[in-house]
Design a protein around this motif. Structure first.
Motif, PDB file in Angstrom:
ATOM      1  N   ARG A  64      -2.607  16.826  -2.351  1.00 42.19           N
ATOM      2  CA  ARG A  64      -3.935  16.551  -1.799  1.00 42.19           C
ATOM      3  C   ARG A  64      -4.254  15.059  -1.886  1.00 42.19           C
ATOM      4  O   ARG A  64      -4.657  14.440  -0.895  1.00 42.19           O
ATOM      5  CB  ARG A  64      -4.951  17.372  -2.602  1.00 42.19           C
ATOM      6  N   PHE A  65      -4.057  14.469  -3.079  1.00 42.12           N
ATOM      7  CA  PHE A  65      -4.353  13.044  -3.251  1.00 42.12           C
ATOM      8  C   PHE A  65      -3.452  12.193  -2.363  1.00 42.12           C
ATOM      9  O   PHE A  65      -3.893  11.195  -1.803  1.00 42.12           O
ATOM     10  CB  PHE A  65      -4.154  12.632  -4.712  1.00 42.12           C
ATOM     11  N   ARG A  97      -2.528  19.153  -6.581  1.00 43.59           N
ATOM     12  CA  ARG A  97      -3.374  17.957  -6.590  1.00 43.59           C
ATOM     13  C   ARG A  97      -2.619  16.749  -6.071  1.00 43.59           C
ATOM     14  O   ARG A  97      -3.168  15.916  -5.354  1.00 43.59           O
ATOM     15  CB  ARG A  97      -3.869  17.719  -8.013  1.00 43.59           C
ATOM     16  N   THR A 123       0.833  -1.201   0.000  1.00 42.51           N
ATOM     17  CA  THR A 123       0.000   0.000   0.000  1.00 42.51           C
ATOM     18  C   THR A 123       0.867   1.250   0.000  1.00 42.51           C
ATOM     19  O   THR A 123       0.624   2.202  -0.752  1.00 42.51           O
ATOM     20  CB  THR A 123      -0.911   0.024   1.232  1.00 42.51           C
ATOM     21  N   SER A 140       4.336   9.949  -7.787  1.00 48.38           N
ATOM     22  CA  SER A 140       5.113  10.179  -8.999  1.00 48.38           C
ATOM     23  C   SER A 140       4.226  10.278 -10.234  1.00 48.38           C
ATOM     24  O   SER A 140       4.657  10.735 -11.281  1.00 48.38           O
ATOM     25  CB  SER A 140       6.146   9.065  -9.179  1.00 48.38           C
ATOM     26  N   ALA A 141       2.958   9.837 -10.123  1.00 51.82           N
ATOM     27  CA  ALA A 141       2.124   9.744 -11.328  1.00 51.82           C
ATOM     28  C   ALA A 141       1.296  10.997 -11.579  1.00 51.82           C
ATOM     29  O   ALA A 141       0.750  11.151 -12.662  1.00 51.82           O
ATOM     30  CB  ALA A 141       1.197   8.534 -11.237  1.00 51.82           C
ATOM     31  N   ILE A 142       1.162  11.872 -10.589  1.00 50.98           N
ATOM     32  CA  ILE A 142       0.299  13.041 -10.775  1.00 50.98           C
ATOM     33  C   ILE A 142       1.150  14.290 -10.927  1.00 50.98           C
ATOM     34  O   ILE A 142       2.045  14.560 -10.118  1.00 50.98           O
ATOM     35  CB  ILE A 142      -0.707  13.136  -9.615  1.00 50.98           C
ATOM     36  N   GLU A 143       0.889  15.044 -11.985  1.00 46.77           N
ATOM     37  CA  GLU A 143       1.785  16.140 -12.325  1.00 46.77           C
ATOM     38  C   GLU A 143       1.506  17.412 -11.545  1.00 46.77           C
ATOM     39  O   GLU A 143       2.405  18.014 -10.985  1.00 46.77           O
ATOM     40  CB  GLU A 143       1.695  16.411 -13.829  1.00 46.77           C
ATOM     41  N   VAL A 174      -4.824  12.128   1.074  1.00 45.89           N
ATOM     42  CA  VAL A 174      -6.003  11.257   1.139  1.00 45.89           C
ATOM     43  C   VAL A 174      -5.570   9.795   1.162  1.00 45.89           C
ATOM     44  O   VAL A 174      -6.032   9.000   1.981  1.00 45.89           O
ATOM     45  CB  VAL A 174      -6.938  11.523  -0.065  1.00 45.89           C
ATOM     46  N   TYR A 175      -4.618   9.451   0.275  1.00 42.78           N
ATOM     47  CA  TYR A 175      -4.198   8.054   0.199  1.00 42.78           C
ATOM     48  C   TYR A 175      -3.427   7.641   1.453  1.00 42.78           C
ATOM     49  O   TYR A 175      -3.531   6.491   1.884  1.00 42.78           O
ATOM     50  CB  TYR A 175      -3.364   7.819  -1.062  1.00 42.78           C
ATOM     51  N   ALA A 230       2.481   1.816  -3.232  1.00 43.82           N
ATOM     52  CA  ALA A 230       1.518   2.434  -4.150  1.00 43.82           C
ATOM     53  C   ALA A 230       1.401   3.932  -3.875  1.00 43.82           C
ATOM     54  O   ALA A 230       1.200   4.725  -4.801  1.00 43.82           O
ATOM     55  CB  ALA A 230       0.154   1.771  -4.010  1.00 43.82           C
ATOM     56  N   PHE A 277       4.080   5.564  -5.700  1.00 41.61           N
ATOM     57  CA  PHE A 277       3.760   5.520  -7.120  1.00 41.61           C
ATOM     58  C   PHE A 277       2.745   6.612  -7.469  1.00 41.61           C
ATOM     59  O   PHE A 277       2.874   7.293  -8.478  1.00 41.61           O
ATOM     60  CB  PHE A 277       3.208   4.139  -7.465  1.00 41.61           C
ATOM     61  N   LEU A 278       1.758   6.781  -6.598  1.00 40.08           N
ATOM     62  CA  LEU A 278       0.754   7.837  -6.811  1.00 40.08           C
ATOM     63  C   LEU A 278       1.409   9.198  -6.867  1.00 40.08           C
ATOM     64  O   LEU A 278       1.109  10.030  -7.722  1.00 40.08           O
ATOM     65  CB  LEU A 278      -0.278   7.795  -5.666  1.00 40.08           C
ATOM     66  N   ILE A 327      -6.021   6.602   3.899  1.00 45.08           N
ATOM     67  CA  ILE A 327      -6.596   5.273   3.610  1.00 45.08           C
ATOM     68  C   ILE A 327      -5.569   4.190   3.932  1.00 45.08           C
ATOM     69  O   ILE A 327      -5.898   3.161   4.503  1.00 45.08           O
ATOM     70  CB  ILE A 327      -6.989   5.142   2.128  1.00 45.08           C
TER      71      ILE A 327
END
Lengths: 240, 231
Positions: free
Chosen positions: A146-147, A143, A127, A136-139, A150-151, A130, A133-134, A154
């Motif tokens: 923020r994400f 955002r 987890t 690195s994946a959002i430019e 949130v992650y 991941a 990974f998240l 979780i």
């Protein structure tokens, strides 16, 4: 955030302190308590195993608190704390998994088994992997932060699951060191805790908590420095 | 109708309206369910070949095959349901509506749940026919509903984040699978024990764990969805 000479001084001091503690804790694990009766010398891995787990538990808890604070205040320093803690926590829980596997080979006869505790710690590790990974994946940087927060919130459910599962499932073979458990003692391969073992355990837990805090501090400092360089670059380019 | 009543819609009505919108789009387009079902069918066929199942092996693995297929084909639906909203700009239109954001979330989750349940029920028929094992035990249906709730609720939240990413097709499974592993494990164990005809003490704890995970997901997502879609 500017790094003053004073802050650098304290970071350096804490680095030496944690290095000293780590050496002392390792020497203590190998010499202070006697070898365990049924498992022998390999049981000494337990001190590193538990210590690093507490270290990763601490960093993941810091990450979830930082995530909540980031969502409330939108201050970037919380995001930096969160990301740095997760990275350090991933490293420490990898130490927990590897030492556990080495310890399991002579004790259970296999490196890995799908015991509930082992399964949940594998889930926890995946987890948080991941999570990185998240990131690195959002430019879009706002955002992304923020994400990620949130992650991180979780993802902490996997940490809670890892801690709770050995206390509620009757079929785990992983020992419960503290607190209630539903398994009988001989199934769990429990060992009698002498005062010397207890002291070593506490000293190791303390060491790994200090170590994780210092490492996180270093990681934040790197992040701050790279932000600082980025700003400098932009201001110099802007003046040209 | 008074003016303020026209704009202030009740919470549950919003949930149902959003879900109905997705269902209507699906009934008219019929592309989601058909692609999900085709994928599920293929997966079952591939499983039968890859595992070279004899009677005994089929009985042991049917719960795992069922759930893995539900989750993989459900993931196709989740990815698509959010991607369509975002790419066509209808997500922004939903977000400016003067309603509570979590109602939109539960509406989307409800629609996803219905799609996943349809696929799950079709899969059960398919597995009953192809594996020659009757899956229609009422407790299994309860596990099915509980498992699909946990999967779609967390999946809707994660897919609403992953649509903003560069590599959204790869990010969704990587982010979602570790989060739903507790759902998958407890659902497989519970339905496996039920199909093997074991006693209640073998499947009831798993069912309880599954229900607990569902409640936790429902509560966490209520608070977190606002932060995901704000702008």
């Amino acid at each position: 955030m500017e790094y003053t000479e004073n802050r650098n001084f304290w970071l350096r001091v804490m680095t030496y302190v944690s290095a000293f503690l780590l050496v002392a804790a390792t020497i203590m694990s190998f010499t202070y308590p006697g070898a365990e009766r049924s498992m022998g010398e390999v049981q000494r891995l337990f001190y590193i195993h538990l210590g690093s787990f507490f270290g990763s538990f601490l960093t993941f808890s810091v990450a979830v608190v930082a995530g909540i604070y980031y969502l409330r205040t939108r201050d970037n320093k919380w995001d930096r704390l969160e990301a740095s803690s997760v990275e350090i926590g991933l490293g420490l829980s990898a130490v927990t998994i590897v030492t556990g596997a080495i310890w399991a080979r002579p004790t259970w006869g296999t490196y890995w088994t799908w015991d509930p505790r082992l399964t949940t710690i594998a889930i926890m590790w995946l987890t948080y992997a991941a999570y990185l990974f998240l990131r690195s994946a959002i430019e879009d940087p706002e955002r992304k932060r923020r994400f990620a927060a949130v992650y991180a919130i979780i993802a902490f459910s996997s940490v809670i699951l890892t801690i709770v599962i050995i206390r509620v499932r009757p079929d785990v073979i992983h020992p419960t060191v503290a607190g209630p458990s539903t398994t009988s003692a001989d199934v769990r391969g429990e060992f009698n805790v002498t005062p010397r073992i207890r002291d070593t355990v506490f000293f190791n837990i303390f060491t790994y908590c200090v170590l994780s805090a210092v490492l996180t501090w270093h990681r934040i400092r790197i992040e701050n420095k790279s932000d600082f360089i980025q700003e400098r670059k932009l201001s110099i380019l802007g003046n040209m | 109708m008074k003016d303020n009543q026209r704009f202030v819609t009740s919470y549950w009505r919003v949930v149902l309206l959003v879900a109905r919108k997705d269902l209507r789009a699906e009934i008219r387009g019929r592309e989601l369910i058909s692609s999900m079902f085709l994928f599920a069918f293929l997966a079952v066929v591939i499983f039968s070949f890859a595992l070279e199942l004899d009677r005994e092996a089929r009985e042991n693995s049917v719960a795992g095959v069922l759930w893995v297929t539900i989750i993989f084909s459900g993931m196709l639906g989740l990815a698509r349901s959010m991607a369509v909203e975002k790419d066509k700009g209808s997500l922004d239109a939903l977000l400016i509506a003067p309603v509570h954001r979590s109602a939109l979330f539960y509406g989307k989750a409800l629609a996803n749940l219905l799609f996943t349940l349809v696929i799950a029920l079709l899969l059960m028929v398919l597995l009953t026919v192809l594996f020659n094992i009757s899956l229609f035990v009422w407790q299994v249906l309860v596990v099915l509903v509980l498992g699909c709730i946990g999967f779609t609720v967390s999946g809707t939240l994660v897919s609403s984040m992953s649509v903003y990413a560069r590599a959204r097709e790869t990010l969704l499974p990587i982010m979602l699978l570790p989060v739903i592993l507790p759902v998958l494990i407890s659902a497989v164990r519970a339905s496996g024990a039920l199909l093997a005809g074991l006693k209640a003490e073998d499947w009831l704890p798993w069912m309880q764990l599954l229900a607990l995970v569902d409640v936790v997901f429902l509560i966490i997502t209520y608070f977190l969805f606002d932060y995901v879609v704000e702008e």
